[in-house]
Design a protein around this motif. Structure first.
Motif, short mmCIF file in Angstrom:
data_model
loop_
_atom_site.label_atom_id
_atom_site.label_comp_id
_atom_site.label_asym_id
_atom_site.label_seq_id
_atom_site.Cartn_x
_atom_site.Cartn_y
_atom_site.Cartn_z
N LYS A 120 -0.40 -3.32 21.35
CA LYS A 120 0.86 -3.50 20.63
C LYS A 120 0.67 -4.62 19.61
O LYS A 120 0.61 -5.80 19.96
CB LYS A 120 1.99 -3.84 21.61
CG LYS A 120 2.22 -2.75 22.64
CD LYS A 120 3.33 -3.12 23.61
CE LYS A 120 3.55 -2.03 24.65
NZ LYS A 120 4.63 -2.39 25.62
N VAL A 121 0.57 -4.24 18.35
CA VAL A 121 0.17 -5.15 17.29
C VAL A 121 1.37 -5.64 16.48
O VAL A 121 2.30 -4.88 16.20
CB VAL A 121 -0.83 -4.44 16.34
CG1 VAL A 121 -1.13 -5.29 15.11
CG2 VAL A 121 -2.12 -4.10 17.08
N THR A 122 1.35 -6.92 16.13
CA THR A 122 2.30 -7.48 15.16
C THR A 122 1.48 -8.04 14.00
O THR A 122 0.66 -8.95 14.19
CB THR A 122 3.14 -8.61 15.78
OG1 THR A 122 3.89 -8.09 16.88
CG2 THR A 122 4.12 -9.16 14.74
N GLU A 123 1.67 -7.46 12.82
CA GLU A 123 0.91 -7.90 11.65
C GLU A 123 1.60 -9.09 10.97
O GLU A 123 2.81 -9.26 11.06
CB GLU A 123 0.77 -6.76 10.65
CG GLU A 123 -0.07 -5.60 11.14
CD GLU A 123 -0.26 -4.54 10.07
OE1 GLU A 123 0.05 -4.82 8.89
OE2 GLU A 123 -0.73 -3.44 10.40
N ARG A 124 0.78 -9.88 10.29
CA ARG A 124 1.32 -10.97 9.49
C ARG A 124 2.05 -10.39 8.27
O ARG A 124 1.62 -9.38 7.72
CB ARG A 124 0.21 -11.92 9.02
CG ARG A 124 -0.53 -12.60 10.16
CD ARG A 124 -1.57 -13.55 9.63
NE ARG A 124 -2.41 -14.06 10.69
CZ ARG A 124 -2.12 -15.12 11.45
NH1 ARG A 124 -0.98 -15.77 11.23
NH2 ARG A 124 -2.94 -15.52 12.39
N THR A 125 3.12 -11.05 7.86
CA THR A 125 3.87 -10.63 6.68
C THR A 125 3.69 -11.67 5.57
O THR A 125 3.94 -12.86 5.80
CB THR A 125 5.37 -10.50 7.01
OG1 THR A 125 5.53 -9.52 8.05
CG2 THR A 125 6.16 -10.07 5.79
N PRO A 126 3.26 -11.26 4.39
CA PRO A 126 3.06 -12.25 3.32
C PRO A 126 4.38 -12.75 2.77
O PRO A 126 5.32 -11.98 2.57
CB PRO A 126 2.28 -11.46 2.26
CG PRO A 126 2.67 -10.03 2.49
CD PRO A 126 2.89 -9.90 3.97
N VAL A 127 4.46 -14.07 2.55
CA VAL A 127 5.62 -14.64 1.88
C VAL A 127 5.24 -15.13 0.49
O VAL A 127 6.13 -15.34 -0.35
CB VAL A 127 6.23 -15.80 2.71
CG1 VAL A 127 6.76 -15.30 4.04
CG2 VAL A 127 5.24 -16.93 2.91
N LEU A 128 3.93 -15.30 0.25
CA LEU A 128 3.42 -15.68 -1.05
C LEU A 128 2.08 -15.01 -1.28
O LEU A 128 1.39 -14.62 -0.31
CB LEU A 128 3.23 -17.21 -1.14
CG LEU A 128 4.45 -18.11 -1.29
CD1 LEU A 128 4.02 -19.57 -1.24
CD2 LEU A 128 5.19 -17.81 -2.58
#
Length: 261
Positions: A120-128
């Motif tokens: 069960k993966v949670t990917e990083r979300t880019p903010v910049l």
């Protein structure tokens, strides 16, 4: 007919209860039977878990991916299919995934009895995004923790670019680039959602001089990354009160200003 005498009754009770030695032997026999049963049950359980063909890994499933593919995750996890399910080191699988795929922020590795492993993966979300130097015009994605986790050939939509406009060496000695990037990340995280959609650039001139360039030629003077939530609330109210303004200043949220039309 006369009943048994007292002596006869005592002898019968002695025979029925047995001698102390006989009672000890009886208890020992029960104990041996119980121990044997425990050993047999344990051996059967161990064989079922480790030796039988019934509880082995046959499938590795992946969920939660957005940019990564299921195959990328499975390949990086390198779960040994065919191995006993109980023998899979879930911590080692998690460590491999985080090391090989920096885009993964967190992952939960679970056994799905009788034949599966779930990732069960949670990917990083880019903010910049940062323009990558010397890398063919590619971009580096930065998440809300300030982690630079991926290099991509096209800028993701809706993610503002970070522009470091720092010129004085003294400023860099006091506030290294990494610190300035973290400040910019904090600002990007605090920008109101309605404004974030229109934010094109987060420009850093110094630690306490960060500004936003919005669509339509509008701009926001944010100041430092401190009091971000108060500045966000002030900016939202200011833009609502002066919808035609071109420039907004919330560097001092208790005394905001707007100008231009």
């Amino acid at each position: 007919m006369a009943g048994p005498t007292t002596a006869e009754r005592g002898e019968r009770q002695k025979l029925e209860s047995g001698s102390p030695r006989l009672r000890r032997l009886r208890r020992l026999r029960v104990l041996i039977i119980l121990l044997t049963a425990v050993v047999l049950v344990t051996a059967a359980a161990l064989w079922l878990l480790y030796g039988s063909p019934w509880l082995r890994v046959e499938k590795v499933s992946v969920s939660g991916v957005r940019v990564l593919t299921d195959r990328q995750v499975r390949d990086a996890a390198d779960v040994p299919v065919g191995s006993p399910l109980i023998s899979i080191d879930t911590d080692a699988v998690e460590a491999r995934l985080r090391r090989k795929l920096p885009r993964i922020d967190s992952v939960d590795v679970v056994r799905s009895w009788p034949h599966g492993i779930g990732l069960k993966v949670t990917e990083r979300t880019p903010v910049l995004i940062l323009k990558s130097t010397g890398n063919g015009g590619k971009y580096v994605e930065v998440d809300a923790k300030g982690v630079r986790f991926a290099t991509v050939s096209a800028a993701p939509k809706g993610v503002p670019a970070l522009e470091l406009a720092v010129s004085k060496a003294a400023v860099l000695r006091r506030f290294p680039v990494g610190r300035l990037v973290r400040e910019a990340v904090g600002v990007a995280r605090d920008i109101p959602a309605a404004v974030r959609r229109d934010t094109r650039i987060v420009k850093v001139r110094s630690y306490d001089s960060i500004s936003l360039e919005l669509s339509g030629g509008r701009s926001v003077e944010w100041g430092s990354g401190e009091n971000g939530r108060a500045k966000a609330r002030t900016l939202a109210a200011l833009m609502k009160a002066a919808p035609g303004a071109r420039h907004f200043d919330v560097s001092a949220p208790i005394a905001p200003a707007s100008s231009g039309s």
